[in-house]
Motif scaffolding. Sequence first.
Motif, PDB file in Angstrom:
ATOM      1  N   ASP A 271       0.824  -1.212   0.000  1.00  0.00           N
ATOM      2  CA  ASP A 271       0.000   0.000   0.000  1.00  0.00           C
ATOM      3  C   ASP A 271       0.858   1.262   0.000  1.00  0.00           C
ATOM      4  O   ASP A 271       0.433   2.306  -0.483  1.00  0.00           O
ATOM      5  CB  ASP A 271      -0.904   0.023   1.243  1.00  0.00           C
ATOM      6  N   ARG A 272       2.055   1.149   0.570  1.00  0.00           N
ATOM      7  CA  ARG A 272       3.005   2.268   0.605  1.00  0.00           C
ATOM      8  C   ARG A 272       4.415   1.706   0.490  1.00  0.00           C
ATOM      9  O   ARG A 272       4.720   0.656   1.046  1.00  0.00           O
ATOM     10  CB  ARG A 272       2.890   3.060   1.909  1.00  0.00           C
ATOM     11  N   LEU A 273       5.278   2.457  -0.218  1.00  0.00           N
ATOM     12  CA  LEU A 273       6.656   2.045  -0.441  1.00  0.00           C
ATOM     13  C   LEU A 273       7.601   3.105   0.132  1.00  0.00           C
ATOM     14  O   LEU A 273       7.459   4.290  -0.168  1.00  0.00           O
ATOM     15  CB  LEU A 273       6.916   1.864  -1.935  1.00  0.00           C
ATOM     16  N   PHE A 274       8.552   2.641   0.949  1.00  0.00           N
ATOM     17  CA  PHE A 274       9.500   3.527   1.618  1.00  0.00           C
ATOM     18  C   PHE A 274      10.936   3.105   1.336  1.00  0.00           C
ATOM     19  O   PHE A 274      11.200   1.934   1.056  1.00  0.00           O
ATOM     20  CB  PHE A 274       9.324   3.458   3.140  1.00  0.00           C
ATOM     21  N   PHE A 275      11.845   4.056   1.493  1.00  0.00           N
ATOM     22  CA  PHE A 275      13.270   3.769   1.607  1.00  0.00           C
ATOM     23  C   PHE A 275      13.667   4.104   3.036  1.00  0.00           C
ATOM     24  O   PHE A 275      13.234   5.122   3.587  1.00  0.00           O
ATOM     25  CB  PHE A 275      14.104   4.636   0.659  1.00  0.00           C
ATOM     26  N   ALA A 276      14.495   3.267   3.635  1.00  0.00           N
ATOM     27  CA  ALA A 276      15.090   3.550   4.942  1.00  0.00           C
ATOM     28  C   ALA A 276      16.596   3.618   4.736  1.00  0.00           C
ATOM     29  O   ALA A 276      17.169   2.795   4.016  1.00  0.00           O
ATOM     30  CB  ALA A 276      14.745   2.462   5.954  1.00  0.00           C
ATOM     31  N   PHE A 277      17.227   4.599   5.368  1.00  0.00           N
ATOM     32  CA  PHE A 277      18.646   4.864   5.112  1.00  0.00           C
ATOM     33  C   PHE A 277      19.248   5.620   6.288  1.00  0.00           C
ATOM     34  O   PHE A 277      18.518   6.202   7.106  1.00  0.00           O
ATOM     35  CB  PHE A 277      18.802   5.657   3.811  1.00  0.00           C
ATOM     36  N   PRO A 278      20.586   5.640   6.373  1.00  0.00           N
ATOM     37  CA  PRO A 278      21.230   6.357   7.479  1.00  0.00           C
ATOM     38  C   PRO A 278      21.200   7.868   7.242  1.00  0.00           C
ATOM     39  O   PRO A 278      21.063   8.342   6.100  1.00  0.00           O
ATOM     40  CB  PRO A 278      22.665   5.822   7.459  1.00  0.00           C
ATOM     41  N   SER A 279      21.357   8.615   8.306  1.00  0.00           N
ATOM     42  CA  SER A 279      21.277  10.079   8.230  1.00  0.00           C
ATOM     43  C   SER A 279      22.371  10.701   7.360  1.00  0.00           C
ATOM     44  O   SER A 279      22.225  11.834   6.920  1.00  0.00           O
ATOM     45  CB  SER A 279      21.319  10.685   9.635  1.00  0.00           C
ATOM     46  N   GLU A 280      23.448   9.967   7.090  1.00  0.00           N
ATOM     47  CA  GLU A 280      24.537  10.497   6.268  1.00  0.00           C
ATOM     48  C   GLU A 280      24.128  10.684   4.802  1.00  0.00           C
ATOM     49  O   GLU A 280      24.758  11.450   4.074  1.00  0.00           O
ATOM     50  CB  GLU A 280      25.769   9.578   6.303  1.00  0.00           C
ATOM     51  N   LEU A 281      23.107   9.968   4.365  1.00  0.00           N
ATOM     52  CA  LEU A 281      22.672  10.078   2.971  1.00  0.00           C
ATOM     53  C   LEU A 281      21.661  11.210   2.832  1.00  0.00           C
ATOM     54  O   LEU A 281      20.727  11.307   3.635  1.00  0.00           O
ATOM     55  CB  LEU A 281      22.038   8.773   2.489  1.00  0.00           C
ATOM     56  N   PRO A 282      21.808  12.054   1.806  1.00  0.00           N
ATOM     57  CA  PRO A 282      20.836  13.130   1.610  1.00  0.00           C
ATOM     58  C   PRO A 282      19.516  12.606   1.039  1.00  0.00           C
ATOM     59  O   PRO A 282      19.504  11.709   0.186  1.00  0.00           O
ATOM     60  CB  PRO A 282      21.524  14.068   0.615  1.00  0.00           C
ATOM     61  N   CYS A 283      18.428  13.150   1.499  1.00  0.00           N
ATOM     62  CA  CYS A 283      17.094  12.728   1.058  1.00  0.00           C
ATOM     63  C   CYS A 283      16.899  12.937  -0.438  1.00  0.00           C
ATOM     64  O   CYS A 283      16.137  12.210  -1.077  1.00  0.00           O
ATOM     65  CB  CYS A 283      16.024  13.499   1.830  1.00  0.00           C
ATOM     66  N   GLU A 284      17.591  13.911  -1.011  1.00  0.00           N
ATOM     67  CA  GLU A 284      17.435  14.239  -2.428  1.00  0.00           C
ATOM     68  C   GLU A 284      17.861  13.101  -3.349  1.00  0.00           C
ATOM     69  O   GLU A 284      17.520  13.101  -4.530  1.00  0.00           O
ATOM     70  CB  GLU A 284      18.234  15.502  -2.775  1.00  0.00           C
ATOM     71  N   LEU A 285      18.621  12.133  -2.839  1.00  0.00           N
ATOM     72  CA  LEU A 285      19.047  10.990  -3.650  1.00  0.00           C
ATOM     73  C   LEU A 285      17.888  10.064  -3.999  1.00  0.00           C
ATOM     74  O   LEU A 285      17.949   9.326  -4.971  1.00  0.00           O
ATOM     75  CB  LEU A 285      20.095  10.159  -2.904  1.00  0.00           C
ATOM     76  N   PHE A 286      16.829  10.084  -3.185  1.00  0.00           N
ATOM     77  CA  PHE A 286      15.770   9.088  -3.293  1.00  0.00           C
ATOM     78  C   PHE A 286      14.617   9.574  -4.156  1.00  0.00           C
ATOM     79  O   PHE A 286      14.356  10.774  -4.238  1.00  0.00           O
ATOM     80  CB  PHE A 286      15.290   8.704  -1.892  1.00  0.00           C
ATOM     81  N   PRO A 287      13.918   8.642  -4.808  1.00  0.00           N
ATOM     82  CA  PRO A 287      12.799   9.008  -5.681  1.00  0.00           C
ATOM     83  C   PRO A 287      11.703   9.744  -4.914  1.00  0.00           C
ATOM     84  O   PRO A 287      11.350   9.333  -3.798  1.00  0.00           O
ATOM     85  CB  PRO A 287      12.289   7.665  -6.202  1.00  0.00           C
TER      86      PRO A 287
END
Length: 162
Positions: free
Chosen positions: A88-104
């Motif tokens: 129903d919903r799709l997420f990415f989980a990642f460490p704080s070192e990665l910028p959010c702008e990298l993700f779709p």
Amino acid sequence: MPQSSLDIVICPADGRQSETAREIARGTSRFLASLGFSCVAELPLPSGGRADLVAMNPKGEIWIVEIKSSRADLRADGKWESYRAHCDRLFFAFPSELPCELFPPETGLIVADGYGAFLHCEAPEHRLAAPTRKVMMIRFGLAAAGRMSRLIDPQGHGLIDE
């Protein structure tokens, strides 16, 4: 309030995940438990893929969380778009070192470490059709039950496979 630790069914380390990815999975699972979800890691999908985390709540909502531990990990992944057909919903989980702008932009974002996580932005909802939801709920339940059985009786688990 977090649910019991039995509601978070994480696979043991199998050499495919980095230590960072395992920590992100643990923190994300804790966060999702605080929202009333139970999680199963490395769940095989009907399409042949394997989702990093699949979460389900008592209402039957199904979320998939794809874990990314580095830029290289994100760049190497081309399969995540097919996961949308199973949740129903799709997420990415990642460490704080990665910028959010990298993700779709059409996915939700969860920032996590080994202790917890927070929702950076909500994922758009795309409700599953009833037959797909049923298939996913059965896969989720069978995987969770099989893993619990292997924890309880490690020598007797060879009869049923995920």
